[in-house]
Each structure stands twice: as structure tokens, then as C-alpha cells.
Scaffold this motif. Structure first.
Motif, short mmCIF file in Angstrom:
data_model
loop_
_atom_site.label_atom_id
_atom_site.label_comp_id
_atom_site.label_asym_id
_atom_site.label_seq_id
_atom_site.Cartn_x
_atom_site.Cartn_y
_atom_site.Cartn_z
N PHE A 12 0.86 -1.18 0.00
CA PHE A 12 0.00 0.00 0.00
C PHE A 12 0.89 1.23 0.00
CE2 PHE A 12 -2.74 -3.22 1.84
CZ PHE A 12 -3.93 -2.99 1.17
N PHE A 13 0.58 2.18 -0.86
CA PHE A 13 1.27 3.45 -0.93
C PHE A 13 0.32 4.51 -0.40
CE2 PHE A 13 1.90 7.42 -3.34
CZ PHE A 13 3.16 7.75 -2.88
N THR A 14 0.74 5.22 0.66
CA THR A 14 -0.14 6.19 1.30
C THR A 14 0.20 7.64 0.98
OG1 THR A 14 1.19 6.41 3.31
CG2 THR A 14 -0.42 4.60 3.25
N GLY A 15 1.16 7.84 0.10
CA GLY A 15 1.61 9.19 -0.22
C GLY A 15 2.99 9.47 0.34
N SER A 16 3.23 8.95 1.56
CA SER A 16 4.55 9.13 2.18
C SER A 16 5.04 7.85 2.85
CB SER A 16 4.50 10.25 3.21
OG SER A 16 3.59 9.91 4.25
N GLN A 17 4.28 6.77 2.71
CA GLN A 17 4.65 5.52 3.35
C GLN A 17 4.32 4.36 2.42
OE1 GLN A 17 2.50 4.47 6.99
NE2 GLN A 17 4.43 3.79 7.89
N LEU A 18 5.14 3.30 2.52
CA LEU A 18 4.93 2.06 1.79
C LEU A 18 4.88 0.94 2.80
CD1 LEU A 18 4.94 0.96 -1.23
CD2 LEU A 18 7.32 0.36 -0.79
N VAL A 19 3.80 0.16 2.81
CA VAL A 19 3.64 -0.94 3.75
C VAL A 19 3.18 -2.15 2.94
CG1 VAL A 19 2.41 -1.81 5.76
CG2 VAL A 19 2.98 0.62 5.61
N GLY A 20 3.92 -3.24 3.02
CA GLY A 20 3.54 -4.39 2.21
C GLY A 20 3.98 -5.71 2.78
N GLY A 21 3.63 -6.73 2.03
CA GLY A 21 3.95 -8.10 2.38
C GLY A 21 3.18 -9.04 1.48
N GLU A 22 2.89 -10.21 2.02
CA GLU A 22 2.15 -11.25 1.31
C GLU A 22 0.66 -11.05 1.53
OE1 GLU A 22 1.69 -16.11 1.61
OE2 GLU A 22 3.42 -15.13 2.50
#
Length: 142
Positions: A79-89
Motif C-alpha cells: 500500500f502506498f499512502t503518499g509518504s509511506q509504503l507498507v507491504g507483504g504477502e
């Protein structure tokens, strides 16, 4: 691979923010230049709910080339929130984010920085072993 395919293709109706457009532009460029061991059709971009907000999501479907036909084994995404990237499986059936040690990513920065890191992360995900153990502990097809 179909040369006219678009990496991380998104619905043209998708209302991207300026940051989202910048992120996708860099990510697509890196994917195209990355000589990834997948096709553009294995990637997509869409909006999805993350932490009670709708955010840009980019995903990659991975396949086991040792099976005929190739069997889907894993979807990774962020997920790209504009200033953050959070990911995985992503869970196969529920499509919820699972942040396993092998697949987790979490970074903050500019859209361009995050796109560069996302491209490196997708490259690393493609380098993971392509066969997967099932819930009973064996390899699929055993």
C-alpha cells in the motif's frame, strides 16, 4: 511477454493523487527496466482499504514454473499512502495483508524513493524460491 502491456496497469477511471501518479510512473519505469522474471500482466494497481482508508495498492502475482500449467503460489503487494509504503504477502482467499518476515516491507519517504524501494522489493520477491509448502508441510503436488 506482450511488449504493449503496462506494468501495474490501473483502471483509467482510477483517481490518483499527484503523489500516486509519481509513484506509479517510477515503479513502472523500474519494472520495465528490471528484466523481471514475470510478465506485466502479473502486476496491477488499484485502490483498496488499508487501516480504514482507501489507498493505492500495487501487487505482483507469482507462479510456480515447475508445474504445468503454472500454478499461482503467492501474491505480494504494498500500500502506498503518499509518504509511506507498507507491504507483504496477501492471503490467498481473504486477500488480507500478512507481513511475514520474508515478505514484509515498511518505509517512509518521497513517492520516488518509495517507488525505487518497491521495485527493489518486488525484485527480491521474484528471487524467492518458486515452490511453496502447503499447510500440511509438504510441497504442493506431493
Amino acid at each position: 511477454m506482450n511488449e504493449s502491456s503496462i506494468w501495474f496497469e490501473a483502471d483509467p477511471e482510477l483517481d490518483l493523487t499527484e503523489e500516486g501518479e509519481r509513484f506509479l510512473a517510477v515503479l513502472r519505469e523500474r519494472a520495465q527496466d528490471g528484466r523481471w522474471t514475470c510478465d506485466a500482466e502479473d502486476t496491477y494497481a488499484s485502490f483498496a482499504v488499508f487501516e480504514n482508508r482507501t489507498e493505492l495498492m500495487v501487487t505482483l502475482d507469482m507462479w510456480d514454473p515447475s508445474t504445468e500449467p503454472e500454478r499461482h503460489i503467492l501474491t505480494v503487494g504494498a500500500f502506498f499512502t503518499g509518504s509511506q509504503l507498507v507491504g507483504g504477502e496477501f492471503h490467498d482467499q481473504l486477500y488480507t495483508l500478512e507481513r511475514t518476515p520474508q515478505t514484509a516491507i515498511q518505509l517512509s519517504g518521497s513517492p520516488e524513493f518509495l517507488a525505487e524501494r518497491a521495485a527493489r522489493w518486488f525484485t527480491a520477491m521474484l528471487a524467492l524460491p518458486r515452490t511453496r509448502k502447503d499447510r500440511a508441510g509438504g510441497t504442493p503436488g506431493d
